[in-house]
Enzyme design. Structure first.
Site, PDB file in Angstrom:
ATOM      1  CG  ASP A 187      -1.911   1.183   1.172  1.00  0.00           C
ATOM      2  OD1 ASP A 187      -2.636   1.302   0.174  1.00  0.00           O
ATOM      3  OD2 ASP A 187      -1.950   1.985   2.120  1.00  0.00           O
ATOM      4  CB  SER A 188       0.180   4.740  -0.921  1.00  0.00           C
ATOM      5  OG  SER A 188      -1.015   4.845  -0.174  1.00  0.00           O
TER       6      SER A 188
ATOM      7  CE1 TYR B 153       2.796   6.072  -3.367  1.00  0.00           C
ATOM      8  CE2 TYR B 153       1.839   4.309  -4.675  1.00  0.00           C
ATOM      9  CZ  TYR B 153       2.903   4.837  -3.975  1.00  0.00           C
ATOM     10  OH  TYR B 153       4.071   4.107  -3.908  1.00  0.00           O
ATOM     11  N   GLY B 154      -3.106   9.312  -3.724  1.00  0.00           N
ATOM     12  CA  GLY B 154      -4.446   9.614  -4.242  1.00  0.00           C
ATOM     13  C   GLY B 154      -4.550  10.755  -5.233  1.00  0.00           C
TER      14      GLY B 154
ATOM     15  CB  CYS C 124      -2.840   0.584  -2.720  1.00  0.00           C
ATOM     16  SG  CYS C 124      -2.895   2.351  -3.081  1.00  0.00           S
ATOM     17  CG  ASN C 125      -9.231   0.495  -3.679  1.00  0.00           C
ATOM     18  OD1 ASN C 125      -9.974  -0.234  -4.303  1.00  0.00           O
ATOM     19  ND2 ASN C 125      -9.081   0.389  -2.369  1.00  0.00           N
ATOM     20  CB  THR C 126      -4.547   5.086  -5.455  1.00  0.00           C
ATOM     21  OG1 THR C 126      -5.496   5.501  -4.469  1.00  0.00           O
ATOM     22  CG2 THR C 126      -4.200   6.256  -6.329  1.00  0.00           C
TER      23      THR C 126
ATOM     24  CD  GLU D  46      -0.946   7.462   5.423  1.00  0.00           C
ATOM     25  OE1 GLU D  46       0.225   7.741   5.694  1.00  0.00           O
ATOM     26  OE2 GLU D  46      -1.330   6.304   5.176  1.00  0.00           O
TER      27      GLU D  46
ATOM     28  CB  CYS E  16      -9.778   4.357  -0.095  1.00  0.00           C
ATOM     29  SG  CYS E  16      -8.219   4.892   0.645  1.00  0.00           S
ATOM     30  CB  THR E  17      -6.924  -0.342   1.796  1.00  0.00           C
ATOM     31  OG1 THR E  17      -5.822   0.442   1.322  1.00  0.00           O
ATOM     32  CG2 THR E  17      -7.328  -1.327   0.720  1.00  0.00           C
ATOM     33  CG  HIS E  18      -5.586   4.967   4.037  1.00  0.00           C
ATOM     34  ND1 HIS E  18      -4.940   4.356   2.998  1.00  0.00           N
ATOM     35  CD2 HIS E  18      -4.625   5.615   4.750  1.00  0.00           C
ATOM     36  CE1 HIS E  18      -3.641   4.618   3.063  1.00  0.00           C
ATOM     37  NE2 HIS E  18      -3.424   5.377   4.123  1.00  0.00           N
TER      38      HIS E  18
HETATM   39  N1  DGL Z   1      -5.066   3.053   0.613  1.00  0.00           N
HETATM   40  C1  DGL Z   1      -4.983   3.641  -0.699  1.00  0.00           C
HETATM   41  C2  DGL Z   1      -6.163   3.226  -1.552  1.00  0.00           C
HETATM   42  O1  DGL Z   1      -6.750   2.180  -1.282  1.00  0.00           O
HETATM   43  C3  DGL Z   1      -4.788   5.069  -0.700  1.00  0.00           C
HETATM   44  C4  DGL Z   1      -4.260   5.991  -0.661  1.00  0.00           C
HETATM   45  C5  DGL Z   1      -3.448   7.166  -0.982  1.00  0.00           C
HETATM   46  O2  DGL Z   1      -2.255   6.987  -0.897  1.00  0.00           O
HETATM   47  O3  DGL Z   1      -4.009   8.184  -1.343  1.00  0.00           O
HETATM   48  O4  DGL Z   1      -6.495   3.882  -2.508  1.00  0.00           O
END
Ligand code: DGL
Length: 289
Positions: A26-27, A58-59, A89-91, A174, A208-210
């Site tokens: 993940d990011s 990363y978003g 990470c979805n992004t 974060e 988003c996994t956050h």
């Molecule tokens: N956890 C990441 C996701 O699922 C996201 C985040 C990011 O770095 O913006 O998209």
């Protein structure tokens, strides 16, 4: 005879490769919510987690940047001996996975696989909705890529997908502000914007996994009875299925119940924050590229 020889040498090639841990990427911290569920369901394997905290979030970054960062991290996993890497990470899944699978992996002589989180989620999300209106909340990058709309409609053509970018949520999480009044403001704001798109939405995907860290606040601002879907369990079930269908990859995954955590930034910060996402104390190491 010729065929038999090829089969034998392929078998020798597979068995020659040393086993490696399953990589989870993940990011930042978000992928730990996915790793937690994977470990719960498949505890027998070894796992290596990498959070690219130094370059998160990363978003809001461009396709090229997310691809470049993700590829560097995937190569890092391969250098650690991993054969299978999950982009939790979805992004990264939205912006980098396809290029990595189609352009990067074919250049690698060994067997390497990289999987994402969008397809397994899209395959089942429509089953939760009776109104046929699904809301998707994600980072700006994930939403702008349109990946969820495209993938969900492949499996559920009758579902209407309503997407809402939530650019402030990852920075709040974060920065450890997910329980603050500021978080309330931004949760309400984006949920209202989604609701205004269509009041018949009965299922909301946290893409988003956050976002599972904001689950309680999200529930507060969504209509009672709305299905709020997080991805950890979905990705874990999909991995179980994948390993059953791909014994040639499963045999390359080492077993021993071990977990290793790496970050590209401060290990002290990572250790302090990671336990909230993972649910256990975490001792990390610095990843050097
Ligand atoms: N956890 C990441 C996701 O699922 C996201 C985040 C990011 O770095 O913006 O998209």
């Amino acid at each position: 005879m010729h065929c038999q020889k090829i089969v034998i040498s392929l078998f020798e090639y597979f068995t020659m490769q040393t086993q490696g841990s399953i990589g989870v990427f993940d990011s930042g911290y978000g992928g730990l919510t996915v790793l937690k569920e994977i470990v719960k369901n498949l505890p027998q394997y070894n796992y290596v987690y990498l959070g690219d905290n130094a370059r998160a979030p990363y978003g809001n970054r461009s396709f090229d940047t997310v691809h470049q960062y993700t590829k560097e991290c995937v190569d890092w996993f391969f250098n650690q001996g991993c054969h299978l890497v999950i982009l939790a990470c979805n992004t990264a899944s939205a912006k980098a996975l396809r290029t990595i699978q189609q352009k990067h992996l074919p250049t690698i002589p060994q067997i390497k696989r990289v999987l994402g989180v969008i397809r397994p989620t899209a395959e089942i999300i429509g089953n939760f909705s009776t109104s046929k209106h699904v809301g998707v909340l994600g980072t700006t990058g994930t939403i702008q890529s349109n990946s969820y709309k495209i993938e969900i409609n492949k499996f559920f053509p009758d579902i209407q997908v309503h997407q809402q970018a939530c650019p402030m949520w990852v920075p709040l999480i974060e920065n450890n502000e997910y329980n603050s009044r500021g978080a309330d403001y931004f949760v309400k704001e984006y949920i209202n914007q989604l609701d205004q798109q269509n009041p018949n939405i009965d299922t909301i995907l946290l893409a988003c996994t956050h976002y599972p860290l904001l689950l309680n606040k999200i529930k507060e601002y969504t209509p009672v009875g709305t299905n709020i879907i997080t991805q950890g369990e979905i990705v874990a079930n999909s991995l179980i299925d994948y390993l059953q269908r791909h014994p040639e990859i499963e045999t390359l995954c080492s077993k021993g119940n071990e977990r290793a955590f790496y970050t590209t930034d401060s290990i002290e910060d990572f250790n302090q924050h990671a336990s909230v996402f993972y649910g256990e104390n975490v001792q990390s190491k610095l990843a050097r590229f």
